[in-house]
Enzyme design. Structure first.
Site, PDB file in Angstrom:
ATOM      1  N   HIS A   1     -15.966 -14.957  67.487  1.00 38.00           N
ATOM      2  CA  HIS A   1     -17.374 -15.230  67.238  1.00 38.00           C
ATOM      3  C   HIS A   1     -18.182 -14.199  68.043  1.00 38.00           C
ATOM      4  CE1 HIS A   1     -21.168 -17.431  67.582  1.00 38.00           C
ATOM      5  NE2 HIS A   1     -20.782 -18.116  66.520  1.00 38.00           N
TER       6      HIS A   1
ATOM      7  N   LEU B   1     -15.244 -21.727  79.151  1.00 39.74           N
ATOM      8  CA  LEU B   1     -16.128 -20.870  79.947  1.00 39.74           C
ATOM      9  C   LEU B   1     -17.538 -20.927  79.376  1.00 39.74           C
ATOM     10  CD1 LEU B   1     -16.188 -18.593  82.131  1.00 39.74           C
ATOM     11  CD2 LEU B   1     -15.712 -16.998  80.275  1.00 39.74           C
TER      12      LEU B   1
HETATM   13  C1  LIG Z   1     -18.944 -15.761  78.456  1.00 35.25           C
HETATM   14  C2  LIG Z   1     -20.122 -15.831  79.411  1.00 35.25           C
HETATM   15  C3  LIG Z   1     -19.824 -16.849  80.492  1.00 35.25           C
HETATM   16  C4  LIG Z   1     -20.255 -14.438  80.091  1.00 35.25           C
HETATM   17  O1  LIG Z   1     -21.377 -14.413  80.933  1.00 35.25           O
HETATM   18  P1  LIG Z   1     -22.419 -13.209  80.868  1.00 35.25           P
HETATM   19  O2  LIG Z   1     -22.912 -13.128  79.461  1.00 35.25           O
HETATM   20  O3  LIG Z   1     -23.426 -13.376  81.942  1.00 35.25           O
HETATM   21  O4  LIG Z   1     -21.482 -11.999  81.157  1.00 35.25           O
HETATM   22  P2  LIG Z   1     -21.684 -10.763  82.097  1.00 35.25           P
HETATM   23  O5  LIG Z   1     -21.207 -11.148  83.466  1.00 35.25           O
HETATM   24  O6  LIG Z   1     -23.051 -10.216  81.935  1.00 35.25           O
HETATM   25  O7  LIG Z   1     -20.686  -9.730  81.419  1.00 35.25           O
HETATM   26  C5  LIG Z   1     -19.304  -9.913  81.481  1.00 35.25           C
HETATM   27  C6  LIG Z   1     -18.633  -8.725  80.805  1.00 35.25           C
HETATM   28  O8  LIG Z   1     -18.793  -8.780  79.370  1.00 35.25           O
HETATM   29  C7  LIG Z   1     -19.433  -7.605  78.893  1.00 35.25           C
HETATM   30  N1  LIG Z   1     -20.309  -7.986  77.771  1.00 35.25           N
HETATM   31  C8  LIG Z   1     -21.414  -8.743  77.836  1.00 35.25           C
HETATM   32  N2  LIG Z   1     -21.924  -8.925  76.593  1.00 35.25           N
HETATM   33  C9  LIG Z   1     -21.119  -8.261  75.727  1.00 35.25           C
HETATM   34  C10 LIG Z   1     -21.084  -8.056  74.313  1.00 35.25           C
HETATM   35  N3  LIG Z   1     -21.997  -8.601  73.523  1.00 35.25           N
HETATM   36  N4  LIG Z   1     -20.080  -7.325  73.779  1.00 35.25           N
HETATM   37  C11 LIG Z   1     -19.125  -6.781  74.575  1.00 35.25           C
HETATM   38  N5  LIG Z   1     -19.093  -6.951  75.926  1.00 35.25           N
HETATM   39  C12 LIG Z   1     -20.070  -7.663  76.493  1.00 35.25           C
HETATM   40  C13 LIG Z   1     -20.170  -7.064  80.081  1.00 35.25           C
HETATM   41  O9  LIG Z   1     -20.393  -5.689  79.960  1.00 35.25           O
HETATM   42  C14 LIG Z   1     -19.192  -7.385  81.204  1.00 35.25           C
HETATM   43  O10 LIG Z   1     -18.096  -6.490  81.185  1.00 35.25           O
HETATM   44  P3  LIG Z   1     -17.941  -5.306  82.243  1.00 35.25           P
HETATM   45  O11 LIG Z   1     -17.735  -5.967  83.554  1.00 35.25           O
HETATM   46  O12 LIG Z   1     -16.743  -4.584  81.741  1.00 35.25           O
HETATM   47  O13 LIG Z   1     -19.227  -4.531  82.151  1.00 35.25           O
HETATM   48  C15 LIG Z   1     -21.432 -16.139  78.688  1.00 35.25           C
HETATM   49  O14 LIG Z   1     -21.747 -15.067  77.813  1.00 35.25           O
HETATM   50  C16 LIG Z   1     -21.412 -17.420  77.908  1.00 35.25           C
HETATM   51  O15 LIG Z   1     -21.557 -18.516  78.466  1.00 35.25           O
HETATM   52  N6  LIG Z   1     -21.301 -17.309  76.577  1.00 35.25           N
HETATM   53  C17 LIG Z   1     -21.384 -18.418  75.623  1.00 35.25           C
HETATM   54  C18 LIG Z   1     -20.155 -19.259  75.633  1.00 35.25           C
HETATM   55  C19 LIG Z   1     -18.905 -18.504  75.314  1.00 35.25           C
HETATM   56  O16 LIG Z   1     -18.849 -17.737  74.354  1.00 35.25           O
HETATM   57  N7  LIG Z   1     -17.889 -18.724  76.113  1.00 35.25           N
HETATM   58  C20 LIG Z   1     -16.580 -18.154  75.957  1.00 35.25           C
HETATM   59  C21 LIG Z   1     -15.774 -19.076  75.094  1.00 35.25           C
HETATM   60  S1  LIG Z   1     -14.115 -18.565  75.002  1.00 35.25           S
HETATM   61  C22 LIG Z   1     -13.322 -19.368  76.233  1.00 35.25           C
HETATM   62  O17 LIG Z   1     -13.814 -20.239  76.865  1.00 35.25           O
HETATM   63  C23 LIG Z   1     -11.934 -18.848  76.533  1.00 35.25           C
HETATM   64  C24 LIG Z   1     -12.010 -17.594  77.324  1.00 35.25           C
HETATM   65  C25 LIG Z   1     -12.066 -17.850  78.810  1.00 35.25           C
HETATM   66  O18 LIG Z   1     -12.157 -19.010  79.230  1.00 35.25           O
HETATM   67  O19 LIG Z   1     -11.992 -16.849  79.587  1.00 35.25           O
END
Ligand SMILES: CC(C)(COP(=O)(O)OP(=O)(O)OC[C@H]1O[C@@H](n2cnc3c(N)ncnc32)[C@H](O)[C@@H]1OP(=O)(O)O)[C@@H](O)C(=O)NCCC(=O)NCCSC(=O)CCC(=O)O
Length: 338
Positions: A231, A127
């Site tokens: 992480h 993701l």
């Molecule tokens: C994971 C995503 C795609 C999520 O996108 P966004 O950051 O735009 O998320 P969002 O839509 O704004 O928020 C999604 C939900 O997470 C919550 N949220 C956001 N930031 C947060 C934080 N720091 N701590 C706790 N919760 C948090 C929000 O409130 C929301 O939950 P509510 O709806 O409850 O308010 C991104 O952050 C990203 O690309 N991150 C970097 C790569 C990564 O770490 N990927 C995951 C690897 S792990 C993996 O791939 C396996 C898991 C999987 O595939 O699902």
């Protein structure tokens, strides 16, 4: 501006490569390596074009596309069944309690045991949303669209599902868990192992991994503290998994100690709540906010939209959503409340 999820194709290689370079490493399912990404896209092509409707060894890659600019801004993956080509190893955190009558003392030890318990499960992973698009709900669209995909192709997925979150990595790009456990047997730094892993797969880790249980008490503080801890950048992903009903049940990644989250497939909220319906109108003005998906395998698409369920198994959706998905009255769509 509208976005949709669609099947990834070979010509998405450059897009995926550009995103892979932004991950900062340790992201096994999205290596910044063109040969490995090409293999992944070829594998997705095979999965999307396989016609049988039974559980196989499929890896589907989806991409998030801006429908106006056609730019790819995010990606995610689905594995229908892990552990088919190679064993799927995890460390399981077990407790061993012993009591001495003479000392009148009870001692509880935690052990990390190498297991293949999760073999045969489906997996969601890979993701990634472009940093420029975060915090606007697109992360949820990416993650949850996969559950609609599973609901729509349920026979191709297993009854248990997992997701692996990246473990803690320190300021120097090292992994305290790697340094405390596997690294001692490999003569490689985490960064070297990470690069080898991204380009050659992780079989070498399983091959050289100590096979006997490891007493957590004997590990360094640094290694102990990060067992099952994601992480910091994985917190959003973890929150989304928890909201869907996934839980951490003591399984951790053998490489970086990150938590493996598991759930029963049919209990995952978005899979359980997803409903098929026949499109009766595509001009809905105001309705319930929803995720809507259409198509089959290679023609799968999903997007945010508005819906109104009507009696007799029908659904009305808004015009933009219908255009984004390319659906007309008479088509079937699957949807779930946003
Ligand atoms: C994971 C995503 C795609 C999520 O996108 P966004 O950051 O735009 O998320 P969002 O839509 O704004 O928020 C999604 C939900 O997470 C919550 N949220 C956001 N930031 C947060 C934080 N720091 N701590 C706790 N919760 C948090 C929000 O409130 C929301 O939950 P509510 O709806 O409850 O308010 C991104 O952050 C990203 O690309 N991150 C970097 C790569 C990564 O770490 N990927 C995951 C690897 S792990 C993996 O791939 C396996 C898991 C999987 O595939 O699902």
């Amino acid at each position: 501006m509208s976005f949709r999820l669609r099947a990834a194709h070979i010509d998405d290689l450059e897009h995926l490569y550009e995103m892979a370079k932004l991950t900062g490493g340790g992201f096994t399912n999205l290596p910044a390596d063109k040969a490995a990404l090409t293999k992944k896209l070829e594998r997705a092509d095979e999965a999307f074009s396989r016609t049988g409707d039974e559980l196989g060894d499929d890896v589907f890659t989806l991409v998030l596309e801006n429908t106006e600019t056609k730019q790819v801004r995010g990606t995610c993956q689905l594995f229908s069944q892990v552990g088919q080509q190679w064993p799927f190893y995890s460390y399981r955190l077990n407790t061993l309690t012993q009591h001495s009558q003479e000392l009148d003392r009870t001692v509880r030890a935690e052990l990390l045991s190498l297991v293949t318990d999760l073999e045969g499960s489906s997996e969601v992973g890979g993701l990634f949303l472009h940093p420029g698009e975060r915090a606007g709900g697109l992360g949820l669209l990416l993650a949850r669209s996969r559950y609609l995909f599973i609901a729509m192709h349920r026979a191709r997925f297993a009854d248990r599902i997992l997701a692996e979150l990246r473990g803690v990595i320190d300021d120097r790009g090292g992994s305290p868990f790697w340094d405390g456990v596997a690294g001692r047997f490999f003569g490689m730094t985490f960064q070297e192992a990470d690069y080898f892993n991204a380009t050659n797969g992780n079989q070498f880790i399983a091959d050289l991994m100590p096979k006997h249980p490891v007493y957590v008490e004997m590990l360094s503080d640094e290694a102990r503290k990060v067992i099952g801890v994601p992480h910091p950048t994985g917190r959003a992903a973890m929150r989304m998994l928890e909201n869907e009903g996934f839980a951490y049940e003591g399984y951790v990644d053998i490489f970086d100690g990150g938590p493996t989250m598991t759930a029963r497939t049919d209990q995952v909220k978005s899979i359980r709540d997803a409903r098929p319906a026949n499109v009766v109108a595509t001009d809905l003005d105001i309705g319930e906010r929803a995720l809507v998906a259409s198509g089959h395998l290679d023609t799968f698409r999903s997007a945010y939209g508005m819906r109104e369920m009507v009696e007799g198994g029908g659904i009305a959706i808004d015009e933009i959503c219908a255009r984004t998905l390319g659906v007309e009255p008479g088509d079937t769509v699957w949807s779930v409340a946003r």
